[in-house]
Design an enzyme around this catalytic site. Structure first.
Site, PDB file in Angstrom:
ATOM      1  N   PRO A   2       0.842  -1.203   0.000  1.00  0.00           N
ATOM      2  CG  PRO A   2      -0.526  -1.465   1.854  1.00  0.00           C
ATOM      3  CD  PRO A   2       0.751  -1.954   1.232  1.00  0.00           C
ATOM      4  CD  GLU A   3       4.403   3.337  -2.903  1.00  0.00           C
ATOM      5  OE1 GLU A   3       4.518   4.544  -2.637  1.00  0.00           O
ATOM      6  OE2 GLU A   3       5.341   2.645  -3.314  1.00  0.00           O
ATOM      7  CE  LYS A  58       4.434   4.442   2.093  1.00  0.00           C
ATOM      8  NZ  LYS A  58       5.069   3.248   1.519  1.00  0.00           N
ATOM      9  NE  ARG A 111       5.264 -10.860   3.269  1.00  0.00           N
ATOM     10  CZ  ARG A 111       6.146 -10.114   2.604  1.00  0.00           C
ATOM     11  NH1 ARG A 111       5.765  -9.460   1.531  1.00  0.00           N
ATOM     12  NH2 ARG A 111       7.382 -10.033   3.006  1.00  0.00           N
ATOM     13  NE  ARG A 250      11.926  -1.501  -0.903  1.00  0.00           N
ATOM     14  CZ  ARG A 250      10.861  -0.811  -0.503  1.00  0.00           C
ATOM     15  NH1 ARG A 250      10.937  -0.006   0.537  1.00  0.00           N
ATOM     16  NH2 ARG A 250       9.707  -0.914  -1.145  1.00  0.00           N
TER      17      ARG A 250
END
Ligand SMILES: [Zn+2]
Length: 261
Positions: A2-3, A58, A111, A250
């Site tokens: 999710p961004e 976030k 997860r 990343r």
């Protein structure tokens, strides 16, 4: 993962379902989340009214009338599942908030990496967060000052939530492509002119409706992005091919043909 746009939508969905309502019960189900929200903390939120839902970066903040705040972070896979408390519990529900009106809000996460914690009144467990990626106060002057002290390349610097809150791996890559900036350049050396372009690009990529026509195929899920996850595919702006490199652990996707700034 999710961004910012997904977290913003999730927070709005949560607000619609829960704002002004009273918590009948709240509990962590998965052991990893139980370590974050103890039984005593679960008891402390019972009977409290949800007064405000706020997004910071976030993080989703559920402000209660007691002054305490539930802080939720979806991490890699989290999401809200909202429905009646009488429905069968989602198999990946990791924490559950039941409202007095019979609504059940489940934090679902395959997860189980999401977190839900309780900040007591006056306390905050949030890390230092920079200006919001979608806040009008984010401008080249602010970015210039924030990036001056970073000793890394511009891509990992922009991922730092203390620089810009809410920007993640996908939209940093997309914004750098839009602004034609090389993700490998030192953050501290970016000029105001480049950062002005970058700010515009950040706004553009975070509001899909504003995206320039022709640059994106709007097929859902397939090549939604200009560079993200498009290694080996042609650049939509030049003759280049999208490359993937690793920065600070990343993946970074970019085009060395046109991202030269
Ligand atoms: Zn290119």
């Amino acid at each position: 993962m999710p961004e910012l746009p997904e977290v913003e939508r999730a927070a709005r969905r949560l607000g619609k379902a829960a704002l002004g309502k009273t918590i009948a019960s709240a509990k962590a189900i998965h052991p990893a989340l139980k370590r974050k929200l103890s039984p005593a903390q679960s008891r402390a939120v019972r009977g409290k009214r949800i007064d405000q839902i706020e997004r910071r970066g976030k993080h989703q903040l559920i402000h209660l009338d007691s002054g305490d705040t539930l802080v939720v972070h979806f991490r890699m896979n989290g999401d809200w599942e909202i429905g009646p408390a009488s429905a069968p519990l989602e198999s990946f529900a990791r924490a559950v908030i039941e409202l007095a009106d019979g609504t059940r809000i489940s934090l679902v996460d395959r997860r189980a990496l999401s977190s839900i914690t309780l900040d007591k009144k006056g306390a905050s467990s949030l890390p230092k967060l920079g200006r919001e990626a979608i806040d009008p106060s984010l401008d080249a002057d602010y970015l210039s000052a924030a990036l001056k002290r970073k000793k890394v390349a511009i891509k990992p610097a922009l991922m730092d939530q203390s620089v810009v809150a809410g920007l993640g791996n996908i939209y940093v890559a997309e914004a750098l492509w839009e602004a034609e900036l090389d993700p490998r350049r030192p953050a501290a050396k970016a000029t105001k002119a480049k950062l002005t372009r970058l700010v515009e690009a950040i706004r553009l990529v975070l509001s899909p409706r504003k995206r320039r026509p022709g640059r994106y195929t709007e097929t859902r899920g397939v090549d939604r992005f200009a560079v993200y996850d498009r290694e080996g595919k042609p650049c939509r702006r030049c003759d280049g091919v999208i490359e993937r490199i690793v920065q600070a652990g990343r993946s970074t996707y970019f085009c060395s043909g046109c991202q030269r700034g």
